[in-house]
Write a protein that holds these residues in place. Sequence first.
Motif, mmCIF file in Angstrom:
data_model
loop_
_atom_site.group_PDB
_atom_site.id
_atom_site.type_symbol
_atom_site.label_atom_id
_atom_site.label_comp_id
_atom_site.label_asym_id
_atom_site.label_seq_id
_atom_site.Cartn_x
_atom_site.Cartn_y
_atom_site.Cartn_z
ATOM 1 N N CYS A 107 0.852 -1.181 0.000
ATOM 2 C CA CYS A 107 0.000 0.000 0.000
ATOM 3 C C CYS A 107 0.894 1.239 0.000
ATOM 4 O O CYS A 107 1.901 1.280 0.697
ATOM 5 N N ASN A 139 0.953 -2.401 4.192
ATOM 6 C CA ASN A 139 0.380 -3.736 4.288
ATOM 7 C C ASN A 139 0.294 -4.377 2.916
ATOM 8 O O ASN A 139 0.394 -3.716 1.892
ATOM 9 N N THR A 140 0.078 -5.668 2.915
ATOM 10 C CA THR A 140 0.016 -6.421 1.670
ATOM 11 C C THR A 140 -1.273 -7.222 1.601
ATOM 12 O O THR A 140 -2.020 -7.308 2.575
ATOM 13 N N LYS A 141 -1.492 -7.840 0.465
ATOM 14 C CA LYS A 141 -2.659 -8.698 0.282
ATOM 15 C C LYS A 141 -2.597 -9.886 1.237
ATOM 16 O O LYS A 141 -3.615 -10.402 1.680
ATOM 17 N N PHE A 177 -6.331 -8.106 3.288
ATOM 18 C CA PHE A 177 -7.083 -6.962 2.799
ATOM 19 C C PHE A 177 -7.025 -6.924 1.280
ATOM 20 O O PHE A 177 -6.109 -7.456 0.672
ATOM 21 N N THR A 178 -7.993 -6.267 0.674
ATOM 22 C CA THR A 178 -7.993 -6.167 -0.778
ATOM 23 C C THR A 178 -7.225 -4.921 -1.213
ATOM 24 O O THR A 178 -7.320 -3.873 -0.585
ATOM 25 N N MET A 179 -6.460 -5.076 -2.276
ATOM 26 C CA MET A 179 -5.670 -3.983 -2.805
ATOM 27 C C MET A 179 -6.396 -3.380 -4.000
ATOM 28 O O MET A 179 -7.016 -4.102 -4.784
ATOM 29 N N HIS A 180 -6.328 -2.056 -4.138
ATOM 30 C CA HIS A 180 -7.048 -1.354 -5.202
ATOM 31 C C HIS A 180 -6.110 -0.421 -5.945
ATOM 32 O O HIS A 180 -5.486 0.450 -5.351
ATOM 33 N N CYS A 229 -1.058 1.177 -5.479
ATOM 34 C CA CYS A 229 -2.374 0.781 -4.976
ATOM 35 C C CYS A 229 -2.544 1.181 -3.507
ATOM 36 O O CYS A 229 -1.585 1.492 -2.814
ATOM 37 N N TYR A 246 -4.928 -0.073 0.016
ATOM 38 C CA TYR A 246 -5.697 -1.232 0.417
ATOM 39 C C TYR A 246 -6.987 -0.832 1.096
ATOM 40 O O TYR A 246 -7.219 0.320 1.424
ATOM 41 N N SER A 247 -7.873 -1.779 1.241
ATOM 42 C CA SER A 247 -9.280 -1.528 1.562
ATOM 43 C C SER A 247 -9.555 -0.738 2.839
ATOM 44 O O SER A 247 -10.593 -0.099 2.927
#
Length: 124
Positions: free
Chosen positions: A15, A22-24, A28-31, A62, A64-65
């Motif tokens: 992120c 943080n990572t996937k 969490f979802t990455m955008h 990206c 993250y969520s």
Amino acid sequence: MATNIKSKRIVGKRCVAYGCGNTKKDGFTMHLFPKNEHYKKLWTDEVKKLRKDFITPTVYSCLYSVHFTREMFDPSCLLSNEFGIPKTMHLLKDAVPVITKSAVKRVAESQPKRSAAAKRQRKE
């Protein structure tokens, strides 16, 4: 003979929000940053609030969520997940992140601290 194959952008590994990283793998979802220039600028300005060295996103940048409110996600994805049906979380087209020091701190506190030895073992 040329073939027209669309290339798929690959989500970055971390992120870009200040202090987040943080990572996937953290669940969490990455955008990816939007392609629309107006929304890309809004996202970039939000990141720059806490990260002054951030110039411009790359195609891999990206967030993250946790940096988005619940209302910014597609309601069908939220509903599916509430019923235990795994579905990738999709943002609405007009979603803009909310990056604050308290959100970044809350995320950092939720992650378990690892010793240097544990980090080295994980790399092996």
